[in-house]
Enzyme design. Structure first.
Site, PDB file in Angstrom:
ATOM      1  N   ALA A   1     -12.194  -4.859  -7.279  1.00 42.21           N
ATOM      2  CA  ALA A   1     -12.010  -3.404  -7.146  1.00 42.21           C
ATOM      3  C   ALA A   1     -12.418  -2.705  -8.449  1.00 42.21           C
ATOM      4  CB  ALA A   1     -10.573  -3.092  -6.756  1.00 42.21           C
ATOM      5  N   ARG A   2     -11.524  -2.694  -9.413  1.00 40.49           N
ATOM      6  CA  ARG A   2     -11.835  -2.134 -10.727  1.00 40.49           C
ATOM      7  C   ARG A   2     -11.102  -2.950 -11.792  1.00 40.49           C
ATOM      8  NH1 ARG A   2     -15.750  -0.027  -8.958  1.00 40.49           N
ATOM      9  NH2 ARG A   2     -16.272   2.187  -8.942  1.00 40.49           N
TER      10      ARG A   2
ATOM     11  N   GLU B   1     -16.835  -3.153 -18.841  1.00 35.39           N
ATOM     12  CA  GLU B   1     -18.071  -3.811 -18.381  1.00 35.39           C
ATOM     13  C   GLU B   1     -19.279  -3.213 -19.097  1.00 35.39           C
ATOM     14  OE1 GLU B   1     -18.369  -3.276 -14.171  1.00 35.39           O
ATOM     15  OE2 GLU B   1     -16.381  -4.116 -13.840  1.00 35.39           O
TER      16      GLU B   1
ATOM     17  N   HIS C   1     -19.937  -7.749 -11.337  1.00 31.28           N
ATOM     18  CA  HIS C   1     -19.802  -6.492 -10.569  1.00 31.28           C
ATOM     19  C   HIS C   1     -20.910  -6.355  -9.511  1.00 31.28           C
ATOM     20  CE1 HIS C   1     -18.186  -2.089 -10.695  1.00 31.28           C
ATOM     21  NE2 HIS C   1     -18.617  -2.405  -9.472  1.00 31.28           N
TER      22      HIS C   1
ATOM     23  N   ASP D   1       0.868  -1.176   0.000  1.00 34.75           N
ATOM     24  CA  ASP D   1       0.000   0.000   0.000  1.00 34.75           C
ATOM     25  C   ASP D   1       0.907   1.229   0.000  1.00 34.75           C
ATOM     26  OD1 ASP D   1      -3.167   0.564   1.028  1.00 34.75           O
ATOM     27  OD2 ASP D   1      -1.768   2.212   1.337  1.00 34.75           O
TER      28      ASP D   1
ATOM     29  N   ASP E   1     -14.792 -10.000 -10.327  1.00 42.59           N
ATOM     30  CA  ASP E   1     -16.128  -9.390 -10.218  1.00 42.59           C
ATOM     31  C   ASP E   1     -16.193  -8.115 -11.046  1.00 42.59           C
ATOM     32  OD1 ASP E   1     -18.782  -9.067  -9.060  1.00 42.59           O
ATOM     33  OD2 ASP E   1     -17.941  -7.445  -7.850  1.00 42.59           O
TER      34      ASP E   1
ATOM     35  N   GLY F   1     -20.171  -6.498  -6.053  1.00 41.14           N
ATOM     36  CA  GLY F   1     -19.531  -6.321  -4.737  1.00 41.14           C
ATOM     37  C   GLY F   1     -20.440  -5.686  -3.704  1.00 41.14           C
ATOM     38  N   SER F   2     -21.150  -4.630  -4.086  1.00 41.79           N
ATOM     39  CA  SER F   2     -21.976  -3.917  -3.094  1.00 41.79           C
ATOM     40  C   SER F   2     -23.448  -4.306  -3.165  1.00 41.79           C
ATOM     41  CB  SER F   2     -21.837  -2.406  -3.312  1.00 41.79           C
ATOM     42  OG  SER F   2     -22.314  -2.047  -4.599  1.00 41.79           O
TER      43      SER F   2
HETATM   44  C1  DGY Z   1     -18.707   1.392  -6.148  1.00 46.77           C
HETATM   45  O1  DGY Z   1     -19.439   1.879  -5.287  1.00 46.77           O
HETATM   46  O2  DGY Z   1     -17.690   1.964  -6.550  1.00 46.77           O
HETATM   47  C2  DGY Z   1     -19.114   0.082  -6.731  1.00 46.77           C
HETATM   48  O3  DGY Z   1     -18.163  -0.406  -7.600  1.00 46.77           O
HETATM   49  C3  DGY Z   1     -20.455   0.212  -7.436  1.00 46.77           C
HETATM   50  O4  DGY Z   1     -20.435   1.311  -8.256  1.00 46.77           O
END
Ligand code: DGY
Length: 320
Positions: free
Chosen positions: A238-239, A268, A286, A178, A263, A288-289
């Site tokens: 993450a991305r 995308e 995608h 990090d 994910d 995750g949330s």
């Molecule tokens: C975020 O909150 O960044 C998630 O990837 C959904 O957009």
């Protein structure tokens, strides 16, 4: 006094839309249609704020054309890489995000990717669903055990720390790279590496948890993949931009990494089709949330930012 007008670009959870409609003049999107640039700009006419998701891109062109009435973009997302923050500052538009509230949900998906990729969940589910599961034997569907392995985390931020906590529940040893040293994590046993290059040879599992920045684009490249140990498994929630797809696909074909759990992707939802052909990938869209609790919390957090802004205060999650 009339209520501020908020343009909401996607369908939001009903509790969030109810609070929005009670406190503001909300322009909702009940059909959840994806607004193209011109349509978004047209709908933004007369709006005081926009509440978008990462599915809409706010680049320099859109800020130049944005109606002057729009003073704040309160993102329904923690990531704000879909917003050109320099252009926003130039246009005098405030930008906020929704940190913290999605760390638990996203860390759950990271653990699912780790276990799914290691234990060949995609292949296994396919066998059952397609009625092609024919037998059991000691050699059948043998995967990689997760318990007590090393997990290298790139980006020990909000999500990365929860991932570390959950992984410790599996007896995993945490390594991290990090920009900042994390003393509290080191007290819990996490081992810091100044460079990814130093850490990678020790990662039986590798989780990418860094944001999308010019410095992180394509960070998982061929040179770094070659430093992973045999049998290593890579996950990314993450991305997609963190991954050099050519390098990862070539690596997966050659068996290093042994598997990947993904994910998020470049471009995308039109992901590189080769990922779908590989047996050693475990792929999610995608999500995750994507829990009811977290999506409510993201909406309320975005609304807290709007409430602060429209009552003359500094929004808690201002990023530009
Ligand atoms: C975020 O909150 O960044 C998630 O990837 C959904 O957009």
């Amino acid at each position: 006094m009339s209520k501020p007008v908020i343009l909401v670009t996607r369908k939001l959870p009903s509790a969030v839309e109810a609070r929005l409609s009670a406190d503001y003049e909300a322009l909702l999107n009940p059909q959840d249609a994806l607004y193209e640039r011109d349509e978004l700009l047209k709908r933004a006419e007369g709006a005081d704020a926009i509440m978008p998701c990462h599915t809409e891109h706010f680049d320099a062109d859109i800020f130049e054309r944005l109606p002057k009435s729009v003073k704040i973009i309160a993102n329904f997302s923690v990531g704000y890489d879909h917003v050109d923050t320099d252009a926003a500052k130039k246009a005098g538009v405030v930008i906020t995000n929704t940190p913290d509230v999605l760390s638990d949900a996203t860390a759950e998906i990271v653990m699912l990717l780790i276990i799914g990729a290691a234990r060949r969940a995609g292949e296994g589910e396919h066998l059952v669903r397609t009625a092609t599961w024919k037998d059991w034997s000691p050699a059948f569907m043998v995967g990689t055990q997760v318990t007590e392995k090393t997990l290298g985390i790139v980006g020990l931020g909000r999500v990365g720390k929860v991932v570390a906590e959950r992984a410790r529940g599996f007896g995993m040893k945490i390594l991290y790279h990090d920009a900042f040293r994390q003393e509290e994590e080191e007290k819990k046993g996490a081992v810091y590496f100044e460079t990814m290059e130093d850490m990678l040879p020790h990662c039986q599992f590798l989780s990418l948890n860094a944001p999308n920045l010019p410095s992180t684009v394509g960070m998982l490249n061929a040179a770094r993949i070659s430093l992973l140990p045999e049998g290593a498994i890579v996950v990314n929630a993450a991305r997609g931009t963190l991954v050099d797809d050519e390098a990862l696909i070539a690596g997966l074909k050659a068996g290093k990494p042994a598997a990947a759990g993904l994910d998020v992707y470049n471009n995308e939802p039109g992901i590189d089709p080769r990922y779908k052909e590989l047996p050693n990938t475990f792929l999610l869209p995608h999500i995750g949330s994507a829990t009811a609790e977290t999506r409510d919390a993201m909406g309320f957090r975005a609304l807290d930012n709007l409430d602060a802004f429209f009552s003359g205060k500094e929004p808690g999650d201002r990023v530009a």
